[in-house]
Scaffold this motif. Sequence first.
Motif, short mmCIF file in Angstrom:
data_model
loop_
_atom_site.label_atom_id
_atom_site.label_comp_id
_atom_site.label_asym_id
_atom_site.label_seq_id
_atom_site.Cartn_x
_atom_site.Cartn_y
_atom_site.Cartn_z
N ASN A 265 -114.87 -36.05 32.73
CA ASN A 265 -114.47 -35.14 33.83
C ASN A 265 -113.36 -34.23 33.28
O ASN A 265 -113.37 -33.02 33.52
CB ASN A 265 -113.98 -35.97 35.02
CG ASN A 265 -113.93 -35.16 36.32
OD1 ASN A 265 -112.86 -34.95 36.87
ND2 ASN A 265 -115.08 -34.69 36.80
N ASP B 253 -109.03 -29.77 39.38
CA ASP B 253 -108.92 -31.23 39.31
C ASP B 253 -110.03 -31.79 38.43
O ASP B 253 -111.19 -31.88 38.86
CB ASP B 253 -108.99 -31.79 40.75
CG ASP B 253 -109.50 -33.22 40.80
OD1 ASP B 253 -110.16 -33.58 41.81
OD2 ASP B 253 -109.26 -33.98 39.83
N GLY B 254 -109.64 -32.17 37.21
CA GLY B 254 -110.58 -32.80 36.27
C GLY B 254 -110.07 -34.17 35.88
O GLY B 254 -110.08 -34.55 34.70
N ILE B 255 -109.62 -34.95 36.88
CA ILE B 255 -109.02 -36.26 36.58
C ILE B 255 -110.10 -37.36 36.54
O ILE B 255 -110.32 -38.00 35.52
CB ILE B 255 -107.93 -36.61 37.61
CG1 ILE B 255 -106.87 -35.50 37.67
CG2 ILE B 255 -107.28 -37.97 37.31
CD1 ILE B 255 -105.86 -35.63 38.81
N PHE B 256 -110.83 -37.50 37.64
CA PHE B 256 -111.91 -38.51 37.69
C PHE B 256 -113.17 -37.90 38.29
O PHE B 256 -113.12 -37.12 39.24
CB PHE B 256 -111.52 -39.70 38.58
CG PHE B 256 -110.33 -40.48 38.14
CD1 PHE B 256 -109.29 -40.71 39.03
CD2 PHE B 256 -110.23 -40.97 36.85
CE1 PHE B 256 -108.17 -41.43 38.63
CE2 PHE B 256 -109.11 -41.68 36.44
CZ PHE B 256 -108.08 -41.92 37.34
N ILE C 298 -113.75 -30.96 40.06
CA ILE C 298 -114.95 -31.00 39.22
C ILE C 298 -115.74 -32.27 39.55
O ILE C 298 -115.21 -33.37 39.46
CB ILE C 298 -114.58 -30.98 37.72
CG1 ILE C 298 -113.82 -29.70 37.39
CG2 ILE C 298 -115.84 -31.11 36.87
CD1 ILE C 298 -113.29 -29.64 35.96
N LEU D 51 -116.37 -34.42 41.67
CA LEU D 51 -115.91 -35.19 42.85
C LEU D 51 -114.41 -34.98 43.03
O LEU D 51 -113.71 -34.76 42.04
CB LEU D 51 -116.16 -36.69 42.60
CG LEU D 51 -117.60 -37.19 42.66
CD1 LEU D 51 -117.78 -38.43 41.78
CD2 LEU D 51 -118.00 -37.51 44.10
N SER E 225 -110.98 -36.21 42.80
CA SER E 225 -110.51 -37.38 42.06
C SER E 225 -109.91 -38.41 42.99
O SER E 225 -109.09 -38.10 43.86
CB SER E 225 -109.47 -36.94 41.01
OG SER E 225 -110.12 -36.15 40.02
K LIG Z 1 -112.55 -34.49 39.67
#
Ligand SMILES: [K+]
Length: 220
Positions: free
Chosen positions: A56, A127-130, A159, A161, A163
């Motif tokens: 992610n 937001d590319g955390i989870f 991204i 979902l 996170s």
């Molecule tokens: K995300």
Amino acid sequence: MLLVDRETMQNIDSYAINEIKIPSLCLVERAALSVMENINLDIRHSFALIVSCGNNGADGLALARNLLALSKDCDIYIIGNKNKASKDFIINYNACKNLTKNIYSIETIEDMNFLRKNLDRVNTIVDGIFGTGLNRPVSGIYANIIDLINEKNIYTISIDLPSGFDANGENNYGTYVDSDLIVCMQILKKGLYEDNYFKDKTVVCDIGLPQIAIEKFINI
Ligand SMILES: [K+]
Ligand SMILES: NC(=O)C1=CN([C@@H]2O[C@H](COP(=O)(O)OP(=O)(O)OC[C@H]3O[C@@H](n4cnc5c(N)ncnc54)[C@H](O)[C@@H]3O)[C@@H](O)[C@H]2O)[C@@H](O)CC1
């Protein structure tokens, strides 16, 4: 409406990559570009891309790389241990390092204070955390950063979902990002479809996963 749960999505991804031999970096790149297609670059000029070290996050760094190529103002914030990062994350990280000096690791309270202040200089958070890798409650620095994102009244794109939000919509993993837009990869995750708040904020984008990979795991 085709829906998918977390495990099935992971099976489809793995089959496409390991059996059909689609390079995962190509999927990451398509994911990044599908987010970019959903950004109005006439009004969105400054970005905080907040990523952890899985794919992610790789999607997020690939997006950062493409935005930097357009000379967009990007700050990159990395959570977690880069030494355990996915290969696609590292490939994109190595390129971003050569395109900007604004790359920060967020580990300590001081880092959090810097992030809190520095977020005010952008008009878009990515937001590319989870994504589909989320498999347990969110805690510690991850929870603190998600809460900080939600404190800010800054347009936030997630991204795949939000996170912290369970792709299956079954587990409450604690805090999750209150996304303004969710760009969901290839197939709508069932947790998003079943959530009235997120359903209407979600766009689903084709990232090049072939039908034969999808039909292997989903009866269409
Ligand atoms: K995300
Ligand atoms: N190669 C692939 O499978 C592709 C994945 N893609 C992207 O990659 C995402 C899936 O990537 P990953 O499987 O690497 O996982 P994520 O990037 O979603 O999560 C990163 C890692 O966080 C850890 N984690 C899970 N829950 C946690 C928690 N509560 N606290 C702290 N750490 C936690 C897990 O070890 C997980 O591997 C998808 O949502 C999508 O955005 C897409 O680029 C398509 C290709």
